[in-house]
Design a protein around this motif. Sequence first.
Motif, PDB file in Angstrom:
ATOM      1  N   ALA A   1       0.853  -1.185   0.000  1.00 40.55           N
ATOM      2  CA  ALA A   1       0.000   0.000   0.000  1.00 40.55           C
ATOM      3  C   ALA A   1       0.887   1.232   0.000  1.00 40.55           C
ATOM      4  O   ALA A   1       1.905   1.275   0.701  1.00 40.55           O
ATOM      5  N   GLY A   2       0.518   2.244  -0.785  1.00 40.44           N
ATOM      6  CA  GLY A   2       1.273   3.481  -0.820  1.00 40.44           C
ATOM      7  C   GLY A   2       2.489   3.422  -1.716  1.00 40.44           C
ATOM      8  O   GLY A   2       2.733   2.438  -2.417  1.00 40.44           O
ATOM      9  N   LEU A   3       3.275   4.495  -1.702  1.00 44.15           N
ATOM     10  CA  LEU A   3       4.510   4.605  -2.478  1.00 44.15           C
ATOM     11  C   LEU A   3       5.648   4.924  -1.520  1.00 44.15           C
ATOM     12  O   LEU A   3       5.560   5.890  -0.750  1.00 44.15           O
ATOM     13  N   ASN A   4       6.718   4.141  -1.592  1.00 45.28           N
ATOM     14  CA  ASN A   4       7.804   4.327  -0.631  1.00 45.28           C
ATOM     15  C   ASN A   4       8.850   5.347  -1.081  1.00 45.28           C
ATOM     16  O   ASN A   4       9.930   5.442  -0.482  1.00 45.28           O
ATOM     17  N   ILE A   5       8.540   6.136  -2.102  1.00 49.69           N
ATOM     18  CA  ILE A   5       9.491   7.115  -2.633  1.00 49.69           C
ATOM     19  C   ILE A   5       9.914   8.087  -1.535  1.00 49.69           C
ATOM     20  O   ILE A   5       9.085   8.727  -0.897  1.00 49.69           O
ATOM     21  N   GLY A   6      11.225   8.184  -1.299  1.00 53.93           N
ATOM     22  CA  GLY A   6      11.755   9.143  -0.330  1.00 53.93           C
ATOM     23  C   GLY A   6      11.815   8.645   1.097  1.00 53.93           C
ATOM     24  O   GLY A   6      12.069   9.431   2.017  1.00 53.93           O
TER      25      GLY A   6
ATOM     26  N   GLY B   1      -2.822  -0.514   7.229  1.00 53.86           N
ATOM     27  CA  GLY B   1      -1.850   0.417   6.683  1.00 53.86           C
ATOM     28  C   GLY B   1      -2.406   1.212   5.513  1.00 53.86           C
ATOM     29  O   GLY B   1      -2.198   2.424   5.412  1.00 53.86           O
ATOM     30  N   LYS B   2      -3.124   0.538   4.635  1.00 51.10           N
ATOM     31  CA  LYS B   2      -3.712   1.195   3.469  1.00 51.10           C
ATOM     32  C   LYS B   2      -4.685   2.288   3.902  1.00 51.10           C
ATOM     33  O   LYS B   2      -4.677   3.411   3.376  1.00 51.10           O
ATOM     34  N   ARG B   3      -5.511   1.969   4.873  1.00 54.94           N
ATOM     35  CA  ARG B   3      -6.500   2.950   5.348  1.00 54.94           C
ATOM     36  C   ARG B   3      -5.826   4.121   6.063  1.00 54.94           C
ATOM     37  O   ARG B   3      -6.260   5.270   5.941  1.00 54.94           O
TER      38      ARG B   3
ATOM     39  N   GLU C   1      -4.302   6.357   3.307  1.00 51.54           N
ATOM     40  CA  GLU C   1      -5.332   7.097   2.573  1.00 51.54           C
ATOM     41  C   GLU C   1      -5.967   8.185   3.435  1.00 51.54           C
ATOM     42  O   GLU C   1      -6.417   9.207   2.917  1.00 51.54           O
ATOM     43  N   ALA C   2      -5.979   7.971   4.752  1.00 51.61           N
ATOM     44  CA  ALA C   2      -6.544   8.974   5.660  1.00 51.61           C
ATOM     45  C   ALA C   2      -5.520  10.018   6.077  1.00 51.61           C
ATOM     46  O   ALA C   2      -5.849  10.972   6.800  1.00 51.61           O
ATOM     47  N   GLY C   3      -4.267   9.834   5.638  1.00 54.07           N
ATOM     48  CA  GLY C   3      -3.222  10.778   6.004  1.00 54.07           C
ATOM     49  C   GLY C   3      -2.777  10.668   7.446  1.00 54.07           C
ATOM     50  O   GLY C   3      -2.252  11.629   8.017  1.00 54.07           O
ATOM     51  N   LYS C   4      -2.959   9.508   8.043  1.00 48.43           N
ATOM     52  CA  LYS C   4      -2.569   9.293   9.437  1.00 48.43           C
ATOM     53  C   LYS C   4      -1.220   8.592   9.505  1.00 48.43           C
ATOM     54  O   LYS C   4      -0.953   7.677   8.724  1.00 48.43           O
ATOM     55  N   SER C   5      -0.377   9.016  10.462  1.00 48.11           N
ATOM     56  CA  SER C   5       0.964   8.453  10.592  1.00 48.11           C
ATOM     57  C   SER C   5       1.266   8.114  12.052  1.00 48.11           C
ATOM     58  O   SER C   5       1.814   8.935  12.794  1.00 48.11           O
ATOM     59  N   PRO C   6       0.918   6.910  12.484  1.00 45.70           N
ATOM     60  CA  PRO C   6       1.305   6.481  13.833  1.00 45.70           C
ATOM     61  C   PRO C   6       2.823   6.495  13.970  1.00 45.70           C
ATOM     62  O   PRO C   6       3.542   6.264  13.000  1.00 45.70           O
ATOM     63  N   ALA C   7       3.305   6.759  15.163  1.00 42.65           N
ATOM     64  CA  ALA C   7       4.752   6.782  15.390  1.00 42.65           C
ATOM     65  C   ALA C   7       5.357   5.415  15.065  1.00 42.65           C
ATOM     66  O   ALA C   7       4.735   4.381  15.324  1.00 42.65           O
ATOM     67  N   PRO C   8       6.580   5.398  14.520  1.00 44.14           N
ATOM     68  CA  PRO C   8       7.212   4.128  14.167  1.00 44.14           C
ATOM     69  C   PRO C   8       7.296   3.142  15.325  1.00 44.14           C
ATOM     70  O   PRO C   8       7.087   1.939  15.133  1.00 44.14           O
TER      71      PRO C   8
ATOM     72  N   MET D   1      -3.798  -2.437  16.598  1.00 45.69           N
ATOM     73  CA  MET D   1      -3.692  -1.779  15.304  1.00 45.69           C
ATOM     74  C   MET D   1      -5.014  -1.159  14.849  1.00 45.69           C
ATOM     75  O   MET D   1      -5.036  -0.073  14.273  1.00 45.69           O
ATOM     76  N   LYS D   2      -6.104  -1.831  15.106  1.00 46.74           N
ATOM     77  CA  LYS D   2      -7.392  -1.272  14.688  1.00 46.74           C
ATOM     78  C   LYS D   2      -7.683   0.063  15.374  1.00 46.74           C
ATOM     79  O   LYS D   2      -8.307   0.944  14.785  1.00 46.74           O
ATOM     80  N   ALA D   3      -7.206   0.187  16.604  1.00 44.25           N
ATOM     81  CA  ALA D   3      -7.462   1.422  17.346  1.00 44.25           C
ATOM     82  C   ALA D   3      -6.784   2.613  16.683  1.00 44.25           C
ATOM     83  O   ALA D   3      -7.224   3.762  16.865  1.00 44.25           O
ATOM     84  N   LEU D   4      -5.710   2.364  15.923  1.00 43.93           N
ATOM     85  CA  LEU D   4      -5.010   3.447  15.249  1.00 43.93           C
ATOM     86  C   LEU D   4      -5.891   4.152  14.213  1.00 43.93           C
ATOM     87  O   LEU D   4      -5.700   5.335  13.926  1.00 43.93           O
ATOM     88  N   LEU D   5      -6.812   3.403  13.657  1.00 42.58           N
ATOM     89  CA  LEU D   5      -7.699   3.987  12.641  1.00 42.58           C
ATOM     90  C   LEU D   5      -8.661   4.998  13.256  1.00 42.58           C
ATOM     91  O   LEU D   5      -9.165   5.882  12.567  1.00 42.58           O
ATOM     92  N   LYS D   6      -8.915   4.865  14.549  1.00 43.73           N
ATOM     93  CA  LYS D   6      -9.870   5.747  15.230  1.00 43.73           C
ATOM     94  C   LYS D   6      -9.176   6.927  15.899  1.00 43.73           C
ATOM     95  O   LYS D   6      -9.827   7.841  16.374  1.00 43.73           O
ATOM     96  N   ALA D   7      -7.863   6.864  15.943  1.00 41.64           N
ATOM     97  CA  ALA D   7      -7.115   7.913  16.647  1.00 41.64           C
ATOM     98  C   ALA D   7      -7.163   9.230  15.902  1.00 41.64           C
ATOM     99  O   ALA D   7      -7.264   9.264  14.681  1.00 41.64           O
TER     100      ALA D   7
END
Length: 403
Positions: A330-335, A375-377, A380-387, A397-403
């Motif tokens: 999912a996504g593009l890893n460019i950069g 990860g895909k969602r 697409e939602a522009g969310k970036s959990p800390a590494p 992991m599901k809770a991250l979508l609601k954060a």
Amino acid sequence: MAHYVVIGAGQAGASLVAKLRSSGFEGAITLIGEEPVPPYQRPPLSKAYLLGDMALERLFLRPESFYSDQNITLKMGTQVSAINREKREVHLGDEVIPYDQLALTTGSSANTLPASIGGALDGVFTVRTLADVDAMASHFEDGKRALIVGGGYIGLEAAAVARKMGVEVTVVEMAERILQRVAAPETSDYFRALHQSHGVNVLEGVGLKSLNGEGHVIGASLTNGTDLDVDFVIVGVGITPNSTLAEQASLTIENGIAVDEQGRTSDPNIWSAGDCASFDLRGARRRLESVQNAIDQAEAVAENMMGAGKSYTPKPWFWSDQYDVKLQIAGLNIGYDNVVARRDPDSPAVSFWYYQGTTLLAVDAMNDPRNYMIGKRLIEAGKSPAPDVIANPDTDMKALLKA
């Protein structure tokens, strides 16, 4: 009555004409393809079809009757010789077809090896078309020896099928590692180990010096001084966009056929979509070589040909099947400048998460569909959990979508 003509009967062309009809376009539609068969799926060619697990008819995106039922003229086995932009005509040799709007969905072609190093010998194949796969199928026999030139996804998929059929396989990759152009070292390491566990000889940082034989290939000389006996060769060294027609028609070419955010070329009456089309993405003009982009971009272009005026925003995702592993991206890893791994302690599933600073860019998931979808969602939602949150096996992991 308006006449829309589409040149290129692959995934993008088939998607475009179907979308025109489903969106209410009532004018004439002509779809022109060079191959003598209706539009078909390409991904199964080098996997299920080559293995004999998929019949030819199941490859077709739609039954041939669909096109006549939808009043779409499908011209198969037909080559376009020229486009006359001033007269709005497409030339098929002596036949001339007028158009009101034209779409170029001409796709791409597999790169080949130079004849000077044996690229024209019999037994040397690329993996792009139905004819390519039909030509090589008889060589996939137990005990045969195959050389695969190129350690990208196409080459590795071919290696996996060959091993399943008992072929002895050597993969040579000129770069330092397989998948170097498209994936992180962690993903390369995963697939190198996978192929080696199935008996594939993976040679990295090694190039092909020449293929040897008179008429039919019988051997290969590598840049590390090794000579191999081979029965056939598969070349997987990338693709080139089919932009010759557009170039001859003096359309703007930049890494393929240049289009704006709506899919329009430098000619307001000509559009383009799929592998052959380049558009601005992350500060550069890029092409997305994927089934999903071909479908999504073609459908957007169909709507814009009818006046919708919508900008196309890609949502990139890709996949690859090798042995019993399904890779989903999912996504593009460019950069990217950081990669974190998420491992399931109770299964062999693993995913690698690409970051640029604190921004999540992409995910490679191996047999891990749940984290792939999350990860895909997130992307697409522009969310970036800390590494470190991603790397923590205790993270919900599901809770991250609601954060």
